[in-house]
Write a protein that holds these residues in place. Structure first.
Motif, mmCIF file in Angstrom:
data_model
loop_
_atom_site.group_PDB
_atom_site.id
_atom_site.type_symbol
_atom_site.label_atom_id
_atom_site.label_comp_id
_atom_site.label_asym_id
_atom_site.label_seq_id
_atom_site.Cartn_x
_atom_site.Cartn_y
_atom_site.Cartn_z
ATOM 1 N N SER A 37 93.814 45.798 42.875
ATOM 2 C CA SER A 37 95.072 45.228 42.396
ATOM 3 C C SER A 37 95.306 43.844 42.966
ATOM 4 N N ARG A 41 101.998 40.545 48.623
ATOM 5 C CA ARG A 41 102.281 40.835 50.037
ATOM 6 C C ARG A 41 101.154 40.293 50.919
ATOM 7 N N TYR A 53 92.832 44.125 48.126
ATOM 8 C CA TYR A 53 93.667 43.515 47.077
ATOM 9 C C TYR A 53 93.137 42.110 46.818
ATOM 10 N N GLU A 72 99.599 46.400 33.942
ATOM 11 C CA GLU A 72 100.944 46.784 34.379
ATOM 12 C C GLU A 72 101.225 45.989 35.628
ATOM 13 N N TYR A 81 103.071 43.728 42.669
ATOM 14 C CA TYR A 81 101.745 44.337 42.628
ATOM 15 C C TYR A 81 101.371 44.480 41.158
#
Ligand code: 5GP
Length: 208
Positions: A37, A41, A53, A72, A81
């Protein structure tokens, strides 16, 4: 495996053990790909760019939202995210199954678009155990842990929107349960139309 790859969505509170379950599954099932993803952060100690990530700033993330680059995305706590879309679509078309480890808001967006995806909710045996796991992990400040615990309670009320629930009490058992779900899903008639055609031909019969 089935005709196309299976899109698997795994959710559950932070500390439920989703990451550990995913890692164990990928060892057992080499055809399973974990979708990395993107997040705004900051990396935690030990997290690697492109592995844990893709770490990006908010401007870059917003730009990608406008470009429709996410399958999404959601705001979780104070950060964004999202699942980069193209990579997942390519893998599924190649027949690889893809596992998304995402929160419930993202899962519900995937459900709107991919009714054939498999939705699994991982839950720790109790809120006390979850709280202890988060504290023992030592990666989050006390106020962050409190936020995660209150999110866990409100999310659990929506777990019925998933297809399966797996209680992660004993880790190898939880891994085995998820693996069994995936094996059964791969055998579903609706996912094996090409194989069925082939079998009917072998038997000289016709499919209704
Ligand atoms: P963490 O900051 O602990 O890595 O993740 C916080 C939450 O964000 C977890 O519930 C995790 O499943 C969720 N999350 C991670 N990646 C994504 C994503 O791509 N989309 C969405 N919607 N949630 C994600």
């Amino acid at each position: 495996m089935s005709d196309r790859g299976i899109l698997i969505v795994l959710s559950g509170p932070s500390g439920a053990g989703k990451g550990t379950i995913c890692a164990a599954l990928r060892q057992q099932m080499p055809n399973l790909v974990y979708s990395v993803s993107m997040t705004t952060r900051a990396p935690r100690v030990g997290e690697e760019e492109g592995v844990s990530y893709f770490f990006r700033d908010k401007e870059e993330f917003q730009r990608l939202i406008k470009e429709d680059a996410f399958l999404e995305y959601a705001q979780v706590y104070d950060n964004f995210y999202g699942t980069p879309k193209q990579h997942v679509m390519d893998l599924l078309a190649e027949g690889k199954s893809v596992i998304l480890e995402i929160d419930i808001q993202g899962a519900m967006q995937v459900k709107e678009r991919f009714s054939e995806a498999v939705f699994i909710y991982i839950v720790p045996p109790s809120l006390d155990i979850l709280s202890n796991r988060l504290r023992d992990r030592g990666t989050d400040a006390a106020d962050v842990i409190d936020k995660r615990l209150s999110k866990a309670s409100s999310e659990l009320a929506l777990a019925h929107r998933y297809d399966y629930i797996v209680v992660n009490d004993v880790l190898p058992d939880a891994v085995e349960k998820v693996a069994s779900i995936l094996r059964a899903e791969a055998c579903k008639i609706k996912r094996n139309k090409e194989k069925i055609q082939y079998i009917y031909k072998q038997y000289g019969g016709k499919k209704e």
